[in-house]
Scaffold this active site. Structure first.
Site, mmCIF file in Angstrom:
data_model
loop_
_atom_site.group_PDB
_atom_site.id
_atom_site.type_symbol
_atom_site.label_atom_id
_atom_site.label_comp_id
_atom_site.label_asym_id
_atom_site.label_seq_id
_atom_site.Cartn_x
_atom_site.Cartn_y
_atom_site.Cartn_z
ATOM 1 N N TYR A 230 -11.870 7.643 -12.508
ATOM 2 C CA TYR A 230 -12.038 6.390 -11.881
ATOM 3 C C TYR A 230 -12.603 5.480 -12.867
ATOM 4 O O TYR A 230 -12.135 4.225 -13.042
ATOM 5 C CB TYR A 230 -12.856 6.707 -10.640
ATOM 6 C CG TYR A 230 -13.032 5.144 -9.789
ATOM 7 C CD1 TYR A 230 -11.903 4.747 -9.120
ATOM 8 C CD2 TYR A 230 -14.425 4.698 -9.647
ATOM 9 C CE1 TYR A 230 -12.326 3.526 -8.427
ATOM 10 C CE2 TYR A 230 -14.560 3.813 -8.526
ATOM 11 C CZ TYR A 230 -13.506 2.949 -8.171
ATOM 12 O OH TYR A 230 -13.775 2.034 -7.168
ATOM 13 N N ASP B 8 0.930 -1.102 0.221
ATOM 14 C CA ASP B 8 -0.077 -0.053 0.080
ATOM 15 C C ASP B 8 0.831 1.299 -0.135
ATOM 16 O O ASP B 8 1.868 1.112 0.630
ATOM 17 C CB ASP B 8 -0.980 -0.033 1.177
ATOM 18 C CG ASP B 8 -2.143 0.994 1.004
ATOM 19 O OD1 ASP B 8 -1.999 2.053 0.877
ATOM 20 O OD2 ASP B 8 -3.271 0.090 1.186
ATOM 21 N N ASN B 9 0.453 2.325 -0.791
ATOM 22 C CA ASN B 9 1.170 3.460 -0.621
ATOM 23 C C ASN B 9 0.824 4.474 0.520
ATOM 24 O O ASN B 9 1.204 5.419 0.733
ATOM 25 C CB ASN B 9 1.528 4.299 -1.759
ATOM 26 C CG ASN B 9 -0.024 4.837 -2.360
ATOM 27 O OD1 ASN B 9 -1.079 4.560 -1.798
ATOM 28 N ND2 ASN B 9 0.000 5.513 -3.525
#
Ligand code: UDP
Length: 328
Positions: A146, A32-33
Site C-alpha cells: 500500500y 468501482d470494481n
C-alpha cells in the site's frame, strides 16, 4: 454541467464524495470494481439523472465517453486486512490504475486529484508529520504494498504535472472515520464498535501506546473539495490533529457504547506505526480549512450507524484479527 469521474465510488470516502459532488450540482460518473466497495453506499443515487455507475477495474484501460472536467482517484483497498488479502491488486490500482487515470486526465484535459495517505510517512520519525517529511517506510513489509503504491502514485502524478503540464492535486489522507466504513474491514473504529455491539471484548494490539488522530468524514470531504478547487499542486495533509493512544481510545469506546466489556491485549502487527498526527498548518493556510467535528460527536454518529445495521450483518461481521501478522 461540470462532469466528474470518481473512482472507488462505492467505497467509504468515494461514496461520500459522490454525495458531495451531486449536492454541488455536478454530473457524477462513478466507477468501482466492488472488491472492497459496496453498491449499498451509492444505491440512493442511482435514480438521479446526473449519476452513472460503471463496474470497472481501473488497473485496466479506462474509457469514459464525453468530456470530463475533474477526476478523483479514490480506488484502492485501504485497510491492513485488505493489503494482506489482495496485495497485488493493491499495488496495481495505485500504480497501473493511477497511470491509466493520468492518461485519461491528459486526454480529456481534466484536473485530477489523487488520494494519497499518511502511510507515505510509514512509521514516522518526525512528529507531527509535515508535508516536507520524506517518511520511514519498510518497502517489503506487509504494509509496503500500500505504502509504496501510494508513494509511486505521488511520483507519477508529479511527473505528469511537470512533464505534461497536467493540473494535479494530491491529498494525504490521515485516519478518517464515519458512516459507511465496513464493519469488518479490520480498522480500529469498526473493529471496536463491532466488538461492543456483539458483546465481545475489545482487542487492543500491542500495549496500546501507539497513537492515531481520527478525522470525521465530513471534515475530510470538505478538505478534499477545497483542495480540488484550489490552485495548489504539491501534497497537502488532511486530517484531525487531535491525537489519542489506542488504549485510551478503547476506554472511550467502552464509555460511548455503554457496554461492560474488557480490553484485551494482542500482538502488535508488523510495522504498525507508533505515532501519527498530521501537521495541518499548510491546509489551514492555503485552504482556510480545519476540522470542525470532534471525536465525541463523530463517534456517536458512527456508532449509531453501526447500531442501525441489521442483526445478520452484525453477526456476519465477526472480528478479523490481524494482530501479529507476518508475511508468510
Ligand atoms: N488496532 C487495535 N485493535 C484492532 C484493530 C486495530 O488495537 O482490533 C490498532 C492497530 O494496531 C493500529 C491502530 O489500531 O495501531 C489503528 O489501526 P487501523 O487499522 O484503524 O489504522 P492504521 O494502522 O492504518 O492507521
Amino acid at each position: 454541467m461540470k462532469r466528474i469521474l470518481i473512482t472507488g465510488a462505492a467505497g467509504f470516502l468515494g461514496s461520500h464524495l459522490c454525495d458531495r459532488f451531486i449536492k454541488e450540482g455536478f454530473h457524477v460518473i462513478a466507477m468501482d470494481n466492488l472488491i472492497t466497495g459496496s453498491l449499498k453506499n451509492i444505491e440512493h443515487l442511482f435514480k438521479l439523472p446526473n449519476f452513472e455507475f460503471y463496474h470497472h477495474d481501473v488497473s485496466k484501460f479506462v474509457h469514459v465517453a464525453g468530456k470530463l472536467d475533474y477526476i478523483l482517484h479514490f480506488a484502492s483497498p485501504a485497510s491492513p486486512i485488505d493489503y494482506l488479502k489482495i496485495p497485488i491488486q493493491t499495488l496495481k490500482v495505485g500504480s497501473l490504475g493511477t497511470h491509466n487515470l493520468l492518461g485519461l486526465a491528459k486526454e480529456k484535459r481534466a484536473r485530477i486529484l489523487i488520494a494519497s495517505t499518511s502511510e507515505v510517512y510509514g512509521d514516522p520519525l518526525v512528529h507531527p508529520q509535515t508535508e516536507e517529511y520524506y517518511g520511514n517506510v519498510n518497502t517489503i513489509g506487509p504494509r509496503g504494498v500500500y505504502d509504496e503504491a501510494k508513494r509511486f502514485q505521488e511520483s507519477i502524478t508529479m511527473a505528469y504535472h511537470r512533464f505534461h503540464g497536467l493540473e494535479t492535486r494530491i491529498v494525504r489522507i490521515f485516519n478518517t472515520y464515519g458512516p459507511r466504513m465496513r464493519l469488518n474491514d479490520g480498522r480500529v473504529i469498526p473493529a471496536f464498535m463491532g466488538q461492543a455491539l456483539r458483546g465481545e471484548d475489545l482487542t487492543v494490539f500491542g500495549d496500546g501506546s501507539q497513537t492515531r488522530s481520527f478525522c470525521y468524514v465530513d471534515d475530510q470531504i470538505e478538505g478534499i473539495y477545497r483542495l480540488l478547487m484550489s490552485d495548489y499542486e504539491l501534497p497537502v495533509n488532511i486530517g484531525n490533529p487531535n491525537e489519542i493512544s489506542i488504549r485510551d481510545f478503547a476506554e472511550e469506546i467502552i464509555k460511548l457504547t455503554g457496554t461492560d466489556q474488557k480490553v484485551i491485549y494482542k500482538e502488535l502487527p508488523i510495522d504498525d506505526p507508533m505515532q501519527r498526527q498530521p501537521d495541518i498548518s499548510l491546509a489551514k493556510k492555503i485552504l482556510d480549512w480545519e476540522p470542525k467535528i470532534g471525536r465525541e460527536k463523530g463517534m456517536k454518529v458512527t456508532f449509531d450507524y453501526f447500531k442501525a445495521l441489521n442483526k445478520e450483518e452484525l453477526l456476519r461481521s465477526e472480528h478479523k484479527d490481524f494482530s501479529g501478522y507476518n508475511m508468510k
